[in-house]
Design an enzyme around this catalytic site. Structure first.
Site, PDB file in Angstrom:
ATOM      1  N   ALA A 104     -53.395 -51.896 -10.584  1.00 42.19           N
ATOM      2  CA  ALA A 104     -52.139 -51.130 -10.620  1.00 42.19           C
ATOM      3  C   ALA A 104     -51.970 -50.198  -9.424  1.00 42.19           C
ATOM      4  O   ALA A 104     -50.868 -49.715  -9.180  1.00 42.19           O
ATOM      5  CB  ALA A 104     -52.064 -50.351 -11.928  1.00 42.19           C
ATOM      6  N   ALA A 105     -53.050 -49.955  -8.691  1.00 37.87           N
ATOM      7  CA  ALA A 105     -52.907 -49.121  -7.495  1.00 37.87           C
ATOM      8  C   ALA A 105     -52.728 -49.984  -6.241  1.00 37.87           C
ATOM      9  O   ALA A 105     -52.697 -49.468  -5.128  1.00 37.87           O
ATOM     10  CB  ALA A 105     -54.127 -48.227  -7.340  1.00 37.87           C
ATOM     11  N   MET A 107     -50.927 -53.228  -3.818  1.00 32.95           N
ATOM     12  CA  MET A 107     -49.625 -53.374  -3.147  1.00 32.95           C
ATOM     13  C   MET A 107     -48.587 -54.082  -4.016  1.00 32.95           C
ATOM     14  O   MET A 107     -47.418 -53.702  -4.020  1.00 32.95           O
ATOM     15  CB  MET A 107     -49.811 -54.137  -1.836  1.00 32.95           C
ATOM     16  CG  MET A 107     -50.523 -53.309  -0.784  1.00 32.95           C
ATOM     17  SD  MET A 107     -50.434 -54.060   0.834  1.00 32.95           S
ATOM     18  CE  MET A 107     -51.188 -55.629   0.557  1.00 32.95           C
ATOM     19  N   ARG A 190     -65.546 -69.383   0.151  1.00 31.98           N
ATOM     20  CA  ARG A 190     -64.617 -69.462  -0.977  1.00 31.98           C
ATOM     21  C   ARG A 190     -65.367 -69.454  -2.308  1.00 31.98           C
ATOM     22  O   ARG A 190     -64.924 -68.863  -3.289  1.00 31.98           O
ATOM     23  CB  ARG A 190     -63.800 -70.747  -0.821  1.00 31.98           C
ATOM     24  CG  ARG A 190     -62.881 -71.024  -1.951  1.00 31.98           C
ATOM     25  CD  ARG A 190     -61.441 -71.022  -1.491  1.00 31.98           C
ATOM     26  NE  ARG A 190     -60.591 -71.410  -2.591  1.00 31.98           N
ATOM     27  CZ  ARG A 190     -60.141 -72.626  -2.760  1.00 31.98           C
ATOM     28  NH1 ARG A 190     -60.414 -73.546  -1.855  1.00 31.98           N
ATOM     29  NH2 ARG A 190     -59.391 -72.909  -3.773  1.00 31.98           N
ATOM     30  N   ASN A 197     -64.564 -62.796  -8.104  1.00 36.04           N
ATOM     31  CA  ASN A 197     -63.346 -62.567  -8.875  1.00 36.04           C
ATOM     32  C   ASN A 197     -63.433 -63.197 -10.258  1.00 36.04           C
ATOM     33  O   ASN A 197     -62.881 -62.657 -11.224  1.00 36.04           O
ATOM     34  CB  ASN A 197     -62.118 -63.046  -8.111  1.00 36.04           C
ATOM     35  CG  ASN A 197     -61.698 -62.030  -7.054  1.00 36.04           C
ATOM     36  OD1 ASN A 197     -62.053 -60.863  -7.160  1.00 36.04           O
ATOM     37  ND2 ASN A 197     -60.975 -62.460  -6.051  1.00 36.04           N
ATOM     38  N   GLN A 204     -62.415 -59.428 -18.218  1.00 33.47           N
ATOM     39  CA  GLN A 204     -61.084 -59.059 -18.715  1.00 33.47           C
ATOM     40  C   GLN A 204     -60.639 -59.996 -19.849  1.00 33.47           C
ATOM     41  O   GLN A 204     -59.964 -59.571 -20.778  1.00 33.47           O
ATOM     42  CB  GLN A 204     -60.079 -59.023 -17.567  1.00 33.47           C
ATOM     43  CG  GLN A 204     -60.425 -57.886 -16.591  1.00 33.47           C
ATOM     44  CD  GLN A 204     -59.425 -57.663 -15.481  1.00 33.47           C
ATOM     45  OE1 GLN A 204     -58.434 -58.378 -15.366  1.00 33.47           O
ATOM     46  NE2 GLN A 204     -59.685 -56.682 -14.648  1.00 33.47           N
ATOM     47  N   VAL A 221     -52.477 -63.186 -11.641  1.00 35.22           N
ATOM     48  CA  VAL A 221     -51.955 -63.190 -10.265  1.00 35.22           C
ATOM     49  C   VAL A 221     -53.106 -63.177  -9.261  1.00 35.22           C
ATOM     50  O   VAL A 221     -53.069 -63.861  -8.238  1.00 35.22           O
ATOM     51  CB  VAL A 221     -51.037 -61.959 -10.046  1.00 35.22           C
ATOM     52  CG1 VAL A 221     -50.484 -61.926  -8.625  1.00 35.22           C
ATOM     53  CG2 VAL A 221     -49.893 -61.951 -11.061  1.00 35.22           C
ATOM     54  N   ASP A 251     -44.421 -69.611  -5.192  1.00 37.48           N
ATOM     55  CA  ASP A 251     -44.359 -70.889  -4.477  1.00 37.48           C
ATOM     56  C   ASP A 251     -43.055 -71.619  -4.812  1.00 37.48           C
ATOM     57  O   ASP A 251     -42.422 -72.208  -3.935  1.00 37.48           O
ATOM     58  CB  ASP A 251     -45.570 -71.748  -4.852  1.00 37.48           C
ATOM     59  CG  ASP A 251     -46.869 -70.982  -4.660  1.00 37.48           C
ATOM     60  OD1 ASP A 251     -47.123 -70.549  -3.529  1.00 37.48           O
ATOM     61  OD2 ASP A 251     -47.602 -70.788  -5.640  1.00 37.48           O
ATOM     62  N   ARG A 254     -40.286 -69.945  -2.909  1.00 47.42           N
ATOM     63  CA  ARG A 254     -40.352 -70.309  -1.482  1.00 47.42           C
ATOM     64  C   ARG A 254     -39.775 -71.719  -1.266  1.00 47.42           C
ATOM     65  O   ARG A 254     -39.042 -71.959  -0.300  1.00 47.42           O
ATOM     66  CB  ARG A 254     -41.813 -70.274  -1.016  1.00 47.42           C
ATOM     67  CG  ARG A 254     -42.369 -68.869  -0.877  1.00 47.42           C
ATOM     68  CD  ARG A 254     -43.871 -68.876  -0.708  1.00 47.42           C
ATOM     69  NE  ARG A 254     -44.374 -67.545  -0.369  1.00 47.42           N
ATOM     70  CZ  ARG A 254     -45.648 -67.192  -0.414  1.00 47.42           C
ATOM     71  NH1 ARG A 254     -46.567 -68.077  -0.778  1.00 47.42           N
ATOM     72  NH2 ARG A 254     -46.018 -65.979  -0.079  1.00 47.42           N
ATOM     73  N   HIS A 279     -52.516 -72.937  -6.912  1.00 49.92           N
ATOM     74  CA  HIS A 279     -51.901 -71.974  -5.998  1.00 49.92           C
ATOM     75  C   HIS A 279     -52.793 -71.901  -4.748  1.00 49.92           C
ATOM     76  O   HIS A 279     -53.537 -70.947  -4.521  1.00 49.92           O
ATOM     77  CB  HIS A 279     -51.799 -70.614  -6.685  1.00 49.92           C
ATOM     78  CG  HIS A 279     -51.284 -69.537  -5.789  1.00 49.92           C
ATOM     79  ND1 HIS A 279     -50.001 -69.502  -5.318  1.00 49.92           N
ATOM     80  CD2 HIS A 279     -51.893 -68.441  -5.270  1.00 49.92           C
ATOM     81  CE1 HIS A 279     -49.847 -68.436  -4.542  1.00 49.92           C
ATOM     82  NE2 HIS A 279     -50.980 -67.783  -4.496  1.00 49.92           N
TER      83      HIS A 279
HETATM   84  N1  LIG Z   1     -50.521 -65.836  -7.250  1.00 51.65           N
HETATM   85  C1  LIG Z   1     -49.785 -65.410  -6.249  1.00 51.65           C
HETATM   86  O1  LIG Z   1     -48.685 -65.923  -6.000  1.00 51.65           O
HETATM   87  C2  LIG Z   1     -50.265 -64.288  -5.368  1.00 51.65           C
HETATM   88  C3  LIG Z   1     -49.472 -63.842  -4.312  1.00 51.65           C
HETATM   89  C4  LIG Z   1     -49.920 -62.771  -3.531  1.00 51.65           C
HETATM   90  C5  LIG Z   1     -51.152 -62.184  -3.806  1.00 51.65           C
HETATM   91  N2  LIG Z   1     -51.917 -62.661  -4.824  1.00 51.65           N
HETATM   92  C6  LIG Z   1     -53.218 -62.073  -5.149  1.00 51.65           C
HETATM   93  O2  LIG Z   1     -52.998 -60.884  -5.902  1.00 51.65           O
HETATM   94  C7  LIG Z   1     -54.142 -60.049  -5.782  1.00 51.65           C
HETATM   95  C8  LIG Z   1     -53.723 -58.612  -5.546  1.00 51.65           C
HETATM   96  O3  LIG Z   1     -52.968 -58.500  -4.361  1.00 51.65           O
HETATM   97  P1  LIG Z   1     -52.547 -57.049  -3.798  1.00 51.65           P
HETATM   98  O4  LIG Z   1     -51.803 -57.329  -2.529  1.00 51.65           O
HETATM   99  O5  LIG Z   1     -51.909 -56.220  -4.835  1.00 51.65           O
HETATM  100  O6  LIG Z   1     -53.995 -56.492  -3.443  1.00 51.65           O
HETATM  101  P2  LIG Z   1     -54.449 -54.979  -3.191  1.00 51.65           P
HETATM  102  O7  LIG Z   1     -55.787 -55.079  -2.529  1.00 51.65           O
HETATM  103  O8  LIG Z   1     -53.365 -54.178  -2.573  1.00 51.65           O
HETATM  104  O9  LIG Z   1     -54.643 -54.424  -4.677  1.00 51.65           O
HETATM  105  C9  LIG Z   1     -55.622 -54.891  -5.530  1.00 51.65           C
HETATM  106  C10 LIG Z   1     -56.015 -53.720  -6.409  1.00 51.65           C
HETATM  107  O10 LIG Z   1     -56.885 -54.212  -7.429  1.00 51.65           O
HETATM  108  C11 LIG Z   1     -57.884 -53.258  -7.645  1.00 51.65           C
HETATM  109  N3  LIG Z   1     -59.013 -53.911  -8.287  1.00 51.65           N
HETATM  110  C12 LIG Z   1     -60.055 -54.566  -7.733  1.00 51.65           C
HETATM  111  N4  LIG Z   1     -60.893 -54.994  -8.682  1.00 51.65           N
HETATM  112  C13 LIG Z   1     -60.352 -54.621  -9.870  1.00 51.65           C
HETATM  113  C14 LIG Z   1     -60.748 -54.754 -11.210  1.00 51.65           C
HETATM  114  N5  LIG Z   1     -61.899 -55.360 -11.541  1.00 51.65           N
HETATM  115  N6  LIG Z   1     -59.954 -54.256 -12.172  1.00 51.65           N
HETATM  116  C15 LIG Z   1     -58.818 -53.629 -11.865  1.00 51.65           C
HETATM  117  N7  LIG Z   1     -58.393 -53.442 -10.610  1.00 51.65           N
HETATM  118  C16 LIG Z   1     -59.158 -53.932  -9.626  1.00 51.65           C
HETATM  119  C17 LIG Z   1     -58.203 -52.711  -6.250  1.00 51.65           C
HETATM  120  O11 LIG Z   1     -58.808 -51.431  -6.333  1.00 51.65           O
HETATM  121  C18 LIG Z   1     -56.790 -52.632  -5.651  1.00 51.65           C
HETATM  122  O12 LIG Z   1     -56.196 -51.365  -5.932  1.00 51.65           O
HETATM  123  C19 LIG Z   1     -55.000 -60.684  -4.688  1.00 51.65           C
HETATM  124  O13 LIG Z   1     -56.026 -61.429  -5.298  1.00 51.65           O
HETATM  125  C20 LIG Z   1     -54.036 -61.627  -3.975  1.00 51.65           C
HETATM  126  O14 LIG Z   1     -54.712 -62.687  -3.345  1.00 51.65           O
HETATM  127  C21 LIG Z   1     -51.489 -63.704  -5.618  1.00 51.65           C
END
Ligand SMILES: NC(=O)c1ccc[n+]([C@@H]2O[C@H](COP(=O)([O-])OP(=O)(O)OC[C@H]3O[C@@H](n4cnc5c(N)ncnc54)[C@H](O)[C@@H]3O)[C@@H](O)[C@H]2O)c1
Length: 439
Positions: A104-105, A107, A190, A197, A204, A221, A251, A254, A279
């Site tokens: 939640a913190a 981007m 990878r 992850n 969770q 996500v 996707d 897009r 994905h």
């Molecule tokens: N499926 C899609 O279409 C898609 C698209 C874009 C990004 N993503 C993925 O989404 C994810 C998040 O992207 P973002 O840009 O918000 O990343 P980000 O790094 O800005 O934010 C991720 C946040 O998750 C927190 N975090 C890490 N481990 C955690 C845990 N165990 N429990 C709770 N919080 C945790 C981190 O502290 C961070 O604040 C990435 O894995 C990215 O690859 C998926």
């Protein structure tokens, strides 16, 4: 609007009693709860709200406690004392929906939380509670996010709580939007990312299984999202596998954009757009079944070479190109696509159309391998559930590519066998298909 702020001290209310009640509701399958983290969830409670009528007084009042305990008060966590049935404006509002958001913190959440709170997603008569899950490192940032939500005066936002323990944050969640994940570091294989992850999503999944609403809807996500969703499913046997989704809506969006641009039409003329599979760059944007203005794409765009090569590769590589340009992965458009994905489940799908989502394959009508999470065409009556679309066309080009993305997901599944209860992991990922959105 009658929202009163409760600055409750960290760790002041632990969830042991509600946890036990939730566990009892669940019945037989229980998972051992891991060690409680040092910083417990800061929960919103009416009691906490009542403790304090005035923010300044609160801080002053808590100073001695802070010195005694060494803990800081947590900012931004609130719940209302206001009675929703007390005036005409709110009388007709629906029952509160609880939405847990991990990462939640981060981007993506920085966009999504405000869209959720505005009523854009669940409707202007749907009050919500937001329960925000972060990592230990991001807890302070999480407070900042909660403060921004508080300062935005969203009438429908009834509660905000923050924490780093999924067993507390997911309690009674009706929706769980699992965004938080670790980005891939420089030089990281990878397979290592899948393991790191995957562990997060195993934990969770167990927490959801134990404390969430039994019919919680889960959208994964965090990448690699298909396999993370599979790990969640396997660790949450009490929740229907059908309730889990891996986000492939970005996707789909897009792909719709590229077809609309090529055909010279507004994007809302593009329908029946399926993303098949993972994905990742093996995903298959399906131009055989998609329509433009109700006509098959191939009738409107006669350039088959463009469809097979440029269109397909543009969609597959869009996330990677965006990272090169922007220096970080897509956040705003990902958030929009999460909103679209939820809306697709809570509003009836327009007649004849469908949407893409990564869902559990067991029982699928296409002949795709069972027991993986694969993006496929879905339709919903708007009740949160979906059904797979059966009337789709298939040709050699499409099927060949579906088999390739299927093979990748089957290989990923083997890499995480230790997290799904299927034995010893064996990881043989031939190609490193960079995930769109992955750093
Ligand atoms: N499926 C899609 O279409 C898609 C698209 C874009 C990004 N993503 C993925 O989404 C994810 C998040 O992207 P973002 O840009 O918000 O990343 P980000 O790094 O800005 O934010 C991720 C946040 O998750 C927190 N975090 C890490 N481990 C955690 C845990 N165990 N429990 C709770 N919080 C945790 C981190 O502290 C961070 O604040 C990435 O894995 C990215 O690859 C998926």
């Amino acid at each position: 609007m009658g929202l009163s702020t409760a600055y409750s001290p960290a760790g002041s209310r632990l969830a042991t009693a509600p946890l036990a009640a939730a566990a009892a509701r669940r019945g037989s399958v229980q998972h051992l709860r891991p060690r409680r983290p040092l910083i417990a969830t800061v929960r919103c409670s009416v009691d906490a709200a009542k403790q304090v009528q005035d923010g300044a007084a609160t801080i002053a009042a808590q100073e001695p406690a802070r010195h005694k305990t060494g803990r800081l008060p947590r900012f931004g966590v609130f719940c209302p004392t206001y009675d929703l049935t007390s005036d005409d404006k709110t009388k007709s509002w629906k029952k509160l929906v609880t939405i847990a958001v991990s990462g939640a913190a981060g981007m993506i959440a920085n966009h999504l939380l405000f869209q959720l709170a505005s009523g854009e997603v669940f409707g202007q008569d749907q009050p919500i509670a937001l329960k925000l899950l972060g990592s230990e490192r991001s807890l302070q940032a999480l407070e900042g996010v909660a403060m921004e939500l508080e300062d935005s005066l969203y009438p429908l936002l009834r509660e905000v709580s923050i924490g780093i323990d999924p067993y507390e944050v997911f309690e009674d969640a009706d929706w769980a939007l699992l965004i938080g994940a670790k980005p891939r570091g420089p030089g990281m294989e990878r397979a290592a990312l899948l393991d790191i992850n995957g562990q997060i999503f195993a934990d969770q999944g167990k927490a959801l299984n134990t404390v969430a609403s039994p019919n919680v809807k889960v959208i994964v996500v965090g990448n690699p999202c298909n396999t993370n969703a599979l790990i969640c499913i396997k660790n949450a046997p009490n929740i229907p596998a059908k309730n889990f989704h891996a986000l492939t809506r970005l996707d789909e969006n897009r792909a719709k954009c590229q077809l609309a641009l090529k055909a010279g039409v507004f994007y809302d003329k593009v329908s029946n757009m399926t993303i098949w599979g993972n994905h990742s760059t093996t995903q298959v944007p399906d131009f055989l079944n998609a329509k433009i203005d109700g006509r098959p794409v191939k009738e409107v765009i006669k350039d088959t070479k463009w469809l097979e090569e440029e269109f397909t590769m543009t969609v597959q590589n869009r996330g990677g190109v965006l990272i090169q340009k922007w220096g970080r992965s897509s956040a705003a458009s990902t958030s929009v696509s999460i909103v679209d994905a939820i809306k697709s489940l809570v509003t009836p799908t327009p007649e004849g159309d469908w949407f893409s989502s990564g869902v559990y394959t067991t029982g699928n009508p296409y002949g795709i391998a069972e027991d993986i999470v694969f993006s496929m065409p879905c339709r919903s009556k708007g009740d949160g559930d979906y059904e797979l679309v059966s009337d789709v066309l298939m040709d050699d080009f499409l099927w060949e590519r579906i088999k390739k993305t299927e093979a990748e997901l089957l290989a990923e599944k083997k890499c995480v066998a230790h997290l799904t209860g299927e034995g010893i992991a064996f990881c043989d990922l031939r190609e490193d298909t960079m995930l769109p959105g992955e750093m």
